[in-house]
Scaffold this motif. Structure first.
Motif, PDB file in Angstrom:
ATOM      1  N   GLU A  95      40.881  43.000  40.201  1.00 50.67           N
ATOM      2  CA  GLU A  95      41.308  41.615  40.409  1.00 50.67           C
ATOM      3  C   GLU A  95      41.720  40.902  39.131  1.00 50.67           C
ATOM      4  OE1 GLU A  95      39.042  39.071  42.989  1.00 50.67           O
ATOM      5  OE2 GLU A  95      38.416  40.786  44.206  1.00 50.67           O
ATOM      6  N   ASN A  96      41.061  41.175  38.026  1.00 49.48           N
ATOM      7  CA  ASN A  96      41.408  40.490  36.767  1.00 49.48           C
ATOM      8  C   ASN A  96      42.743  40.958  36.199  1.00 49.48           C
ATOM      9  OD1 ASN A  96      39.089  38.940  36.805  1.00 49.48           O
ATOM     10  ND2 ASN A  96      37.922  40.397  35.584  1.00 49.48           N
ATOM     11  N   ASP A  97      43.291  42.049  36.721  1.00 46.99           N
ATOM     12  CA  ASP A  97      44.568  42.566  36.231  1.00 46.99           C
ATOM     13  C   ASP A  97      45.772  41.872  36.856  1.00 46.99           C
ATOM     14  OD1 ASP A  97      43.375  44.558  34.628  1.00 46.99           O
ATOM     15  OD2 ASP A  97      43.304  45.966  36.315  1.00 46.99           O
ATOM     16  N   ILE A  98      45.581  41.227  37.997  1.00 47.75           N
ATOM     17  CA  ILE A  98      46.709  40.690  38.762  1.00 47.75           C
ATOM     18  C   ILE A  98      46.407  39.277  39.258  1.00 47.75           C
ATOM     19  CG2 ILE A  98      47.615  42.933  39.483  1.00 47.75           C
ATOM     20  CD1 ILE A  98      46.060  42.654  42.076  1.00 47.75           C
ATOM     21  N   GLU A  99      47.456  38.590  39.699  1.00 45.30           N
ATOM     22  CA  GLU A  99      47.278  37.249  40.260  1.00 45.30           C
ATOM     23  C   GLU A  99      46.574  37.333  41.612  1.00 45.30           C
ATOM     24  OE1 GLU A  99      51.203  35.593  40.383  1.00 45.30           O
ATOM     25  OE2 GLU A  99      51.161  35.070  38.254  1.00 45.30           O
ATOM     26  N   ARG A 100      45.906  36.252  41.974  1.00 45.17           N
ATOM     27  CA  ARG A 100      45.173  36.214  43.247  1.00 45.17           C
ATOM     28  C   ARG A 100      46.078  36.453  44.443  1.00 45.17           C
ATOM     29  NH1 ARG A 100      41.924  30.842  43.180  1.00 45.17           N
ATOM     30  NH2 ARG A 100      43.131  30.433  41.321  1.00 45.17           N
ATOM     31  N   SER A 101      47.289  35.917  44.389  1.00 45.96           N
ATOM     32  CA  SER A 101      48.203  36.107  45.526  1.00 45.96           C
ATOM     33  C   SER A 101      48.588  37.577  45.677  1.00 45.96           C
ATOM     34  CB  SER A 101      49.443  35.237  45.368  1.00 45.96           C
ATOM     35  OG  SER A 101      50.126  35.549  44.172  1.00 45.96           O
ATOM     36  N   THR A 102      48.741  38.277  44.559  1.00 47.30           N
ATOM     37  CA  THR A 102      49.053  39.713  44.610  1.00 47.30           C
ATOM     38  C   THR A 102      47.859  40.476  45.170  1.00 47.30           C
ATOM     39  OG1 THR A 102      50.518  39.475  42.716  1.00 47.30           O
ATOM     40  CG2 THR A 102      49.766  41.711  43.236  1.00 47.30           C
ATOM     41  N   GLN A 103      46.659  40.100  44.754  1.00 42.87           N
ATOM     42  CA  GLN A 103      45.451  40.750  45.273  1.00 42.87           C
ATOM     43  C   GLN A 103      45.329  40.517  46.774  1.00 42.87           C
ATOM     44  OE1 GLN A 103      43.144  42.716  43.459  1.00 42.87           O
ATOM     45  NE2 GLN A 103      42.627  43.247  45.559  1.00 42.87           N
ATOM     46  N   ALA A 104      45.618  39.293  47.219  1.00 42.47           N
ATOM     47  CA  ALA A 104      45.532  38.988  48.656  1.00 42.47           C
ATOM     48  C   ALA A 104      46.541  39.816  49.445  1.00 42.47           C
ATOM     49  CB  ALA A 104      45.767  37.498  48.886  1.00 42.47           C
ATOM     50  N   LEU A 105      47.745  39.954  48.923  1.00 40.02           N
ATOM     51  CA  LEU A 105      48.745  40.795  49.592  1.00 40.02           C
ATOM     52  C   LEU A 105      48.256  42.238  49.692  1.00 40.02           C
ATOM     53  CD1 LEU A 105      52.136  39.557  48.106  1.00 40.02           C
ATOM     54  CD2 LEU A 105      51.497  39.566  50.521  1.00 40.02           C
ATOM     55  N   ALA A 106      47.753  42.771  48.586  1.00 37.92           N
ATOM     56  CA  ALA A 106      47.271  44.157  48.585  1.00 37.92           C
ATOM     57  C   ALA A 106      46.129  44.333  49.574  1.00 37.92           C
ATOM     58  CB  ALA A 106      46.832  44.560  47.184  1.00 37.92           C
ATOM     59  N   ASP A 107      45.198  43.380  49.606  1.00 36.54           N
ATOM     60  CA  ASP A 107      44.074  43.468  50.554  1.00 36.54           C
ATOM     61  C   ASP A 107      44.577  43.503  51.993  1.00 36.54           C
ATOM     62  OD1 ASP A 107      42.339  43.424  48.396  1.00 36.54           O
ATOM     63  OD2 ASP A 107      41.808  41.293  48.648  1.00 36.54           O
ATOM     64  N   ASN A 108      45.555  42.638  52.305  1.00 42.30           N
ATOM     65  CA  ASN A 108      46.124  42.624  53.659  1.00 42.30           C
ATOM     66  C   ASN A 108      46.867  43.917  53.962  1.00 42.30           C
ATOM     67  OD1 ASN A 108      45.130  40.110  54.351  1.00 42.30           O
ATOM     68  ND2 ASN A 108      46.926  39.040  53.578  1.00 42.30           N
ATOM     69  N   GLY A 109      47.578  44.429  52.986  1.00 34.89           N
ATOM     70  CA  GLY A 109      48.303  45.679  53.180  1.00 34.89           C
ATOM     71  C   GLY A 109      47.384  46.856  53.451  1.00 34.89           C
ATOM     72  N   ARG A 110      46.238  46.873  52.813  1.00 29.70           N
ATOM     73  CA  ARG A 110      45.277  47.974  53.013  1.00 29.70           C
ATOM     74  C   ARG A 110      44.610  47.923  54.385  1.00 29.70           C
ATOM     75  NH1 ARG A 110      43.991  46.589  47.328  1.00 29.70           N
ATOM     76  NH2 ARG A 110      45.058  48.179  46.079  1.00 29.70           N
TER      77      ARG A 110
END
Length: 134
Positions: A39-54
């Motif tokens: 999470e500290n490597d990327i923006e929160r919105s990118t993390q949220a997208l990745a979580d939804n994609g998984r």
């Protein structure tokens, strides 16, 4: 084209496809770096997208792809009715500031998603500019 009025249908499906590709891309970058992307490597919105994609199943992904392909054929039908050109703005508002907390990117890029889905040729011409957000 009447197919352009189907915002909910295409933006929802396209958003889920984007989320799955973000998840895939982060996995690939983790392999390149030799460690997981955290999470500290990327923006929160990118993390949220990745979580939804998984969270998406293969069956759901394929159903969305099939629906977007059907919609693409509906969109293409408009061109066979004698139209040669469709002119729209590229964005509905000035670009968001970097690290913006807003997640409504699809609303701002409301005129580009359709062409990303259909693969139609498009061009963005800088004909004006804005110094501040309206």
């Amino acid at each position: 084209p009447p197919a352009l009025d189907q915002h909910r249908r295409i933006f929802s499906g396209f958003g889920k496809i984007v989320a799955s590709w973000v998840a895939k891309s982060l996995t690939e970058w983790g392999q390149v770096l030799g460690r997981d992307i955290v999470e500290n490597d990327i923006e929160r919105s990118t993390q949220a997208l990745a979580d939804n994609g998984r969270k998406m199943s293969a069956a759901e992904y394929l159903a969305i792809v099939a629906d977007l392909q059907l919609w693409s054929r509906e969109m293409a039908q408009w061109w066979s009715n004698g139209f040669d050109l469709l002119v729209t703005p590229t964005m509905s508002a000035p670009p968001l500031p970097l690290a913006s907390k807003t997640r409504d990117v699809f609303a701002i890029a409301a005129f580009t998603t359709q062409f990303n889905i259909t693969g139609q040729p498009a061009v963005s011409l800088p004909l004006a500019y804005s110094l501040s957000r309206q």
